[in-house]
Design an enzyme around this catalytic site. Structure first.
Site, PDB file in Angstrom:
ATOM      1  N   CYS A   8      46.040  40.159  41.580  1.00  0.00           N
ATOM      2  CA  CYS A   8      45.046  39.093  41.681  1.00  0.00           C
ATOM      3  C   CYS A   8      45.722  37.854  41.127  1.00  0.00           C
ATOM      4  O   CYS A   8      46.307  37.886  40.038  1.00  0.00           O
ATOM      5  CB  CYS A   8      43.803  39.427  40.869  1.00  0.00           C
ATOM      6  SG  CYS A   8      42.662  38.024  40.719  1.00  0.00           S
TER       7      CYS A   8
ATOM      8  N   CYS B  38      45.364  34.522  47.469  1.00  0.00           N
ATOM      9  CA  CYS B  38      44.217  35.249  46.937  1.00  0.00           C
ATOM     10  C   CYS B  38      44.285  36.657  47.511  1.00  0.00           C
ATOM     11  O   CYS B  38      44.268  36.834  48.736  1.00  0.00           O
ATOM     12  CB  CYS B  38      42.935  34.543  47.387  1.00  0.00           C
ATOM     13  SG  CYS B  38      41.428  35.414  46.924  1.00  0.00           S
ATOM     14  N   ASN B  39      44.390  37.634  46.635  1.00  0.00           N
ATOM     15  CA  ASN B  39      44.493  39.018  47.106  1.00  0.00           C
ATOM     16  C   ASN B  39      43.211  39.480  47.773  1.00  0.00           C
ATOM     17  O   ASN B  39      43.239  40.218  48.755  1.00  0.00           O
ATOM     18  CB  ASN B  39      44.805  39.942  45.931  1.00  0.00           C
ATOM     19  CG  ASN B  39      46.205  39.742  45.413  1.00  0.00           C
ATOM     20  OD1 ASN B  39      47.130  40.433  45.808  1.00  0.00           O
ATOM     21  ND2 ASN B  39      46.390  38.767  44.529  1.00  0.00           N
TER      22      ASN B  39
ATOM     23  N   HIS C 167      44.661  35.281  39.837  1.00  0.00           N
ATOM     24  CA  HIS C 167      44.133  34.741  38.579  1.00  0.00           C
ATOM     25  C   HIS C 167      44.817  35.380  37.368  1.00  0.00           C
ATOM     26  O   HIS C 167      44.848  34.785  36.290  1.00  0.00           O
ATOM     27  CB  HIS C 167      42.631  35.025  38.460  1.00  0.00           C
ATOM     28  CG  HIS C 167      41.750  34.094  39.233  1.00  0.00           C
ATOM     29  ND1 HIS C 167      41.764  34.027  40.600  1.00  0.00           N
ATOM     30  CD2 HIS C 167      40.824  33.190  38.812  1.00  0.00           C
ATOM     31  CE1 HIS C 167      40.864  33.127  40.998  1.00  0.00           C
ATOM     32  NE2 HIS C 167      40.293  32.606  39.922  1.00  0.00           N
TER      33      HIS C 167
ATOM     34  N   GLY D  78      35.732  38.403  44.291  1.00  0.00           N
ATOM     35  CA  GLY D  78      36.081  39.815  44.112  1.00  0.00           C
ATOM     36  C   GLY D  78      34.940  40.804  44.178  1.00  0.00           C
ATOM     37  O   GLY D  78      35.147  41.990  44.431  1.00  0.00           O
TER      38      GLY D  78
ATOM     39  N   ASP E 116      42.744  29.558  47.559  1.00  0.00           N
ATOM     40  CA  ASP E 116      42.267  30.622  46.674  1.00  0.00           C
ATOM     41  C   ASP E 116      40.775  30.412  46.440  1.00  0.00           C
ATOM     42  O   ASP E 116      40.252  29.318  46.672  1.00  0.00           O
ATOM     43  CB  ASP E 116      43.014  30.592  45.325  1.00  0.00           C
ATOM     44  CG  ASP E 116      42.561  31.716  44.396  1.00  0.00           C
ATOM     45  OD1 ASP E 116      42.539  32.882  44.842  1.00  0.00           O
ATOM     46  OD2 ASP E 116      42.189  31.442  43.239  1.00  0.00           O
ATOM     47  N   SER E 117      40.112  31.457  45.937  1.00  0.00           N
ATOM     48  CA  SER E 117      38.695  31.321  45.616  1.00  0.00           C
ATOM     49  C   SER E 117      38.484  30.302  44.495  1.00  0.00           C
ATOM     50  O   SER E 117      37.399  29.752  44.362  1.00  0.00           O
ATOM     51  CB  SER E 117      38.126  32.673  45.198  1.00  0.00           C
ATOM     52  OG  SER E 117      38.816  33.150  44.059  1.00  0.00           O
TER      53      SER E 117
ATOM     54  N   GLU F 163      38.218  31.719  35.292  1.00  0.00           N
ATOM     55  CA  GLU F 163      37.478  30.621  35.932  1.00  0.00           C
ATOM     56  C   GLU F 163      36.708  29.788  34.892  1.00  0.00           C
ATOM     57  O   GLU F 163      36.525  28.599  35.070  1.00  0.00           O
ATOM     58  CB  GLU F 163      36.491  31.170  36.971  1.00  0.00           C
ATOM     59  CG  GLU F 163      37.138  31.596  38.274  1.00  0.00           C
ATOM     60  CD  GLU F 163      37.689  30.423  39.096  1.00  0.00           C
ATOM     61  OE1 GLU F 163      36.963  29.442  39.309  1.00  0.00           O
ATOM     62  OE2 GLU F 163      38.863  30.499  39.514  1.00  0.00           O
TER      63      GLU F 163
HETATM   64  N1  DGL Z   1      42.488  35.138  42.773  1.00  0.00           N
HETATM   65  C1  DGL Z   1      41.849  36.013  43.659  1.00  0.00           C
HETATM   66  C2  DGL Z   1      42.632  37.227  43.993  1.00  0.00           C
HETATM   67  O1  DGL Z   1      43.861  37.150  44.003  1.00  0.00           O
HETATM   68  C3  DGL Z   1      40.374  36.098  43.727  1.00  0.00           C
HETATM   69  C4  DGL Z   1      39.582  36.404  42.583  1.00  0.00           C
HETATM   70  C5  DGL Z   1      38.112  36.303  42.819  1.00  0.00           C
HETATM   71  O2  DGL Z   1      37.650  35.270  43.277  1.00  0.00           O
HETATM   72  O3  DGL Z   1      37.415  37.272  42.513  1.00  0.00           O
HETATM   73  O4  DGL Z   1      42.102  38.259  44.278  1.00  0.00           O
END
Ligand code: DGL
Length: 272
Positions: free
Chosen positions: A191, A72-73, A193, A42, A9-10, A157
Site C-alpha cells: 500500500c 495505489c495498490n 501509504h 481500501g 492515488d486515493s 491520511e
Molecule cells: N495508497 C493506497 C494503496 O496503495 C490506498 C489506500 C486507501 O485509500 O485505502 O492501496
C-alpha cells in the site's frame, strides 16, 4: 502533443511513489491527483473503487497525460484490469495506464531467499488476492502470506504517522503477519501509504526480514517501460514541473504533502 505523466492515488500515499519517480525522471513533468475527499479506498467495494479510479484516469487524460500510473495498490487490484481491457480501447487507445502490483511482484523474486513473502495491504488489496496470484505465478515455488492493516491508511491520511499512538497499530499488524510463517524473510508494503510509517514498521520487524517499499521498484519499472516504448517516452513533456491536485481542501493537502515530500508544494482543488 506531449503531456505530463499522471500519478493517481486515493490520497497522500502515492506521494511516496511520486518522490521516486521525480528522482528517476527529473526532467519529466508530472500531475499528481489525490482523491482525498473519498479516501480511504481500501474498505470500499470493487465497483466503487473502479468508478472512482476511472473518473480520475479520465480527468488526467483530459489534462493531457499520455500515461497514468495508478500509485495505489487498491486501485491497481480492483480497477486496473477493467480500465486497461474495457475502457482504454474506447476512451484513449493510444494512452496507457499502469499499476504498481505487477512491478512489485516481479521485483520480489530477487529479494527473498526463502521464497516465503509477506504482504501487508488494505483490506481491499488483500481480499483481491492480487499479490498471491501475481507472485506465485511469476515465481513458482514462492509462497505468499498476506494480512490487512486497516488502520494504517487512516493514520497516514489524518497526519498521525509519526504519533506514539501509531506504534500499537503498526505492531499489531506486523505481529499478525510474522505469526503466519516463521520462514518469511521479506515483507512487501503493498500500500503506497505505508512507507510513511516506515520507521515504525522497520522497528517492529526483526532485522533478518527485509521491508520492501514500492517507490524505487515502480520508478525503475517505469524507466524500463519508457526505454521499451520510445513513442510513449517521446509523448512525455520535459519541463521538470509537477502540479498537485486534490479532491479535498487544497491548503490542507499542500501542508501535509509538504511534510511527506520534505518541501513545500502548491496544490489546487479539482472536482471529479
Ligand atoms: N495508497 C493506497 C494503496 O496503495 C490506498 C489506500 C486507501 O485509500 O485505502 O492501496
Amino acid at each position: 502533443m506531449k503531456g505530463p505523466i499522471g500519478v493517481f492515488d486515493s490520497g497522500f500515499g502515492g506521494l511516496s511513489v511520486l518522490a521516486d519517480l521525480q528522482l528517476a525522471l527529473p526532467d519529466a513533468d508530472f500531475v499528481y491527483l489525490g482523491d482525498n475527499a473519498r479516501a480511504p479506498y481500501g474498505t470500499r467495494s470493487f465497483e466503487a473503487v473502479y468508478q472512482f479510479t476511472l473518473q480520475a484516469v479520465t480527468r488526467l487524460f483530459e489534462m493531457g497525460c499520455p500515461l497514468v500510473i495508478l500509485a495505489c495498490n487498491t486501485a491497481s487490484a480492483k480497477a486496473l484490469r477493467s480500465i486497461q481491457q474495457r475502457d482504454l480501447p474506447l476512451l484513449a487507445p493510444e494512452r496507457r495506464v499502469l499499476g504498481v502490483i505487477r512491478p512489485t511482484a516481479e521485483a520480489v523474486g530477487d529479494l527473498s531467499r526463502t521464497g516465503v513473502v509477506g504482504v501487508l495491504g488494505t483490506p481491499g488489496t488483500i481480499a483481491s488476492g492480487s499479490y498471491t496470484i501475481e507472485v506465485e505465478k511469476l515465481h513458482p515455488g514462492f509462497h505468499v502470506v498476506a494480512e490487512a492493516a486497516p488502520m494504517w491508511v487512516p493514520l497516514v491520511e489524518q497526519g498521525f504517522s509519526a504519533s506514539d499512538g501509531a506504534d500499537w497499530f503498526v505492531r499489531e499488524a506486523v505481529d499478525r503477519l510474522l505469526a503466519r510463517d516463521a520462514r518469511l524473510d521479506t515483507i512487501i508494503l503493498g500500500c503506497t501509504h505505508y512507507p510513511l510509517l516506515y520507521p515504525k514498521i522497520r522497528a517492529a520487524v526483526p532485522e533478518r526480514v527485509a521491508v520492501v517499499c514500492q517507490g524505487p521498484i515502480v520508478a525503475s519499472s517505469l524507466c524500463d517501460y519508457l526505454r521499451r516504448h520510445p513513442e510513449m517516452d517521446a509523448a512525455v513533456s520535459r519541463g521538470g514541473v509537477t502540479r498537485y491536485f486534490t479532491t479535498d481542501v487544497a491548503r490542507d493537502f499542500a501542508r501535509l504533502a509538504g511534510v511527506f515530500l520534505g518541501r513545500e508544494v502548491e496544490a489546487a482543488h479539482i472536482a471529479l
